[in-house]
Design an enzyme around this catalytic site. Structure first.
Site, PDB file in Angstrom:
ATOM      1  N   ILE A 134       2.179   0.899  13.064  1.00  0.00           N
ATOM      2  CA  ILE A 134       1.886  -0.374  13.732  1.00  0.00           C
ATOM      3  C   ILE A 134       2.327  -1.402  12.544  1.00  0.00           C
ATOM      4  CG2 ILE A 134      -0.451  -0.417  12.714  1.00  0.00           C
ATOM      5  CD1 ILE A 134      -1.209  -1.888  15.276  1.00  0.00           C
ATOM      6  N   LYS A 135       2.728  -2.491  13.149  1.00  0.00           N
ATOM      7  CA  LYS A 135       3.080  -3.783  12.180  1.00  0.00           C
ATOM      8  C   LYS A 135       1.873  -4.537  12.483  1.00  0.00           C
ATOM      9  CE  LYS A 135       6.235  -7.765  11.755  1.00  0.00           C
ATOM     10  NZ  LYS A 135       7.311  -8.391  12.242  1.00  0.00           N
ATOM     11  N   LEU A 136       1.489  -5.181  11.543  1.00  0.00           N
ATOM     12  CA  LEU A 136       0.124  -5.977  11.671  1.00  0.00           C
ATOM     13  C   LEU A 136       0.494  -7.564  11.077  1.00  0.00           C
ATOM     14  CD1 LEU A 136      -2.516  -3.601  10.305  1.00  0.00           C
ATOM     15  CD2 LEU A 136      -2.129  -4.192  12.541  1.00  0.00           C
TER      16      LEU A 136
END
Length: 338
Positions: free
Chosen positions: A174-176
């Site tokens: 995931i990219k946060l």
């Protein structure tokens, strides 16, 4: 060819449009080479790349161009991540399949924000199904993309992200872009644990569940405090060597000296990230036009940066400082290769 999801620096590439509002693939290829040789791997058709303004054929052309760019300079093992999020599950699956066929090694998918109020009901069960359905149908591993500012306020919480990760082995991370260092800490703690790795192995062994921050201004704390996988940052469009240097410093054996040096560089990078983030897509493209003569206009209805705002960005002291450091690092790299 199966490529690994490498830890480190990734950069969402802008899409460049000519005077006819058509893709300028020559500029795109040049820029992909520039950032990759600076140590930043390309993300195609993300927020910075105006994915929402692109049709399917344009997305495919950009993926192929990015792949060709890396291969042309010998970076054949470098991964390409491509945006595949759309308003419907059906179209997102179609985009994922087209991306894989065009040469993308991974896809990144953002939640659809149009029906945000409905999708977040029942603990986010519709969002879980959205991601799992796409991941299970995608020929390549999928990364989630959490960016509440552009998805109607949808903010994937730790519990939901963990649930999705457990439910599909083809979810690779995931990219946060939500600024949650605590979320990085919680997710890395879970997904790097022996219990998770043994019980929920990923479909592609070279793509373990990876947590990337979406703001490079928190790279150092996300690595030292949470063992994150790196960053996906727009700042690397203008300063890839600087961002890569910070990543390398984060990997160094921590001593009082190395930490102090990393903190100093992080401070500069954080200020520059703040300046360019406020400038947005249009401001970044203005700056790239100033530096490299790439076409600077976004696609309508996104308005271009005014000349006044653009000049202020070019003359910003922090921008000047980080570009000076980038030039110095480029010269050092050139001398080292001679």
């Amino acid at each position: 060819m199966t490529r690994a999801l490498l830890p480190g620096v990734y950069v969402p590439l802008p899409a460049f449009f000519n005077e006819k509002d058509e893709l300028d693939l020559e500029s795109y290829k040049k820029h992909a080479i520039f950032v990759a040789q600076g140590g930043a791997w390309p993300v195609v058709s993300g927020t910075m790349g105006e994915a929402i303004h692109l049709d399917h054929a344009e997305r495919v052309a950009l993926i192929r161009t990015a792949r060709e760019a890396l291969d042309s300079v010998g970076l054949v093992d470098g991964p390409v991540i491509a945006g595949a999020g759309a308003a419907s599950t059906r179209e997102s699956i179609q985009l994922a399949k087209e991306a894989a066929e065009a040469g993308a090694d991974f896809v990144i998918v953002i939640p659809p924000g149009y029906f945000a109020g409905v999708l977040t009901k029942n603990g986010g069960a519709p969002l879980k199904k959205y991601f799992v359905d796409i991941a299970e149908a995608s020929p390549v591993p999928l990364l989630m993309y959490n960016f509440p500012a552009v998805t109607g306020g949808i903010d994937l919480d730790t519990d939901l992200i963990e649930d999705i990760a457990r439910s599909s082995s083809n979810v690779a991370g995931i990219k946060l872009t939500c600024g949650g260092v605590g979320k990085i800490t919680r997710l890395t703690g879970l997904t790097k644990s022996k219990e998770f790795v043994d019980k929920y192995p990923r479909k592609q062994a070279s793509a373990p569940f990876s947590v990337f921050d979406g703001f490079v201004d928190m790279l150092l704390p996300s690595i030292l405090g949470a063992d994150g996988a790196g960053t996906i940052t727009g700042l690397a469009n203008i300063a890839p060597l600087t961002c890569s240097k910070l990543w390398a410093m984060c990997q160094a054996e921590p001593t009082s000296t190395t930490i102090a040096e990393a903190q100093k560089l992080q401070a500069l990078v954080s200020r520059a990230d703040w300046v360019t983030s406020k400038a947005g897509v249009a401001g970044t493209k203005y700056l790239l036009n100033h530096l490299f003569k790439y076409p600077g206009a976004p696609r309508l209805p996104l308005p271009p940066t005014t000349e006044e705002a653009g000049r202020a960005l070019v003359n910003d002291p922090t921008v000047i400082e980080i570009l000076a450091l980038e030039k110095k690092l480029a010269e050092e790299k050139k001398h080292a290769l001679e």
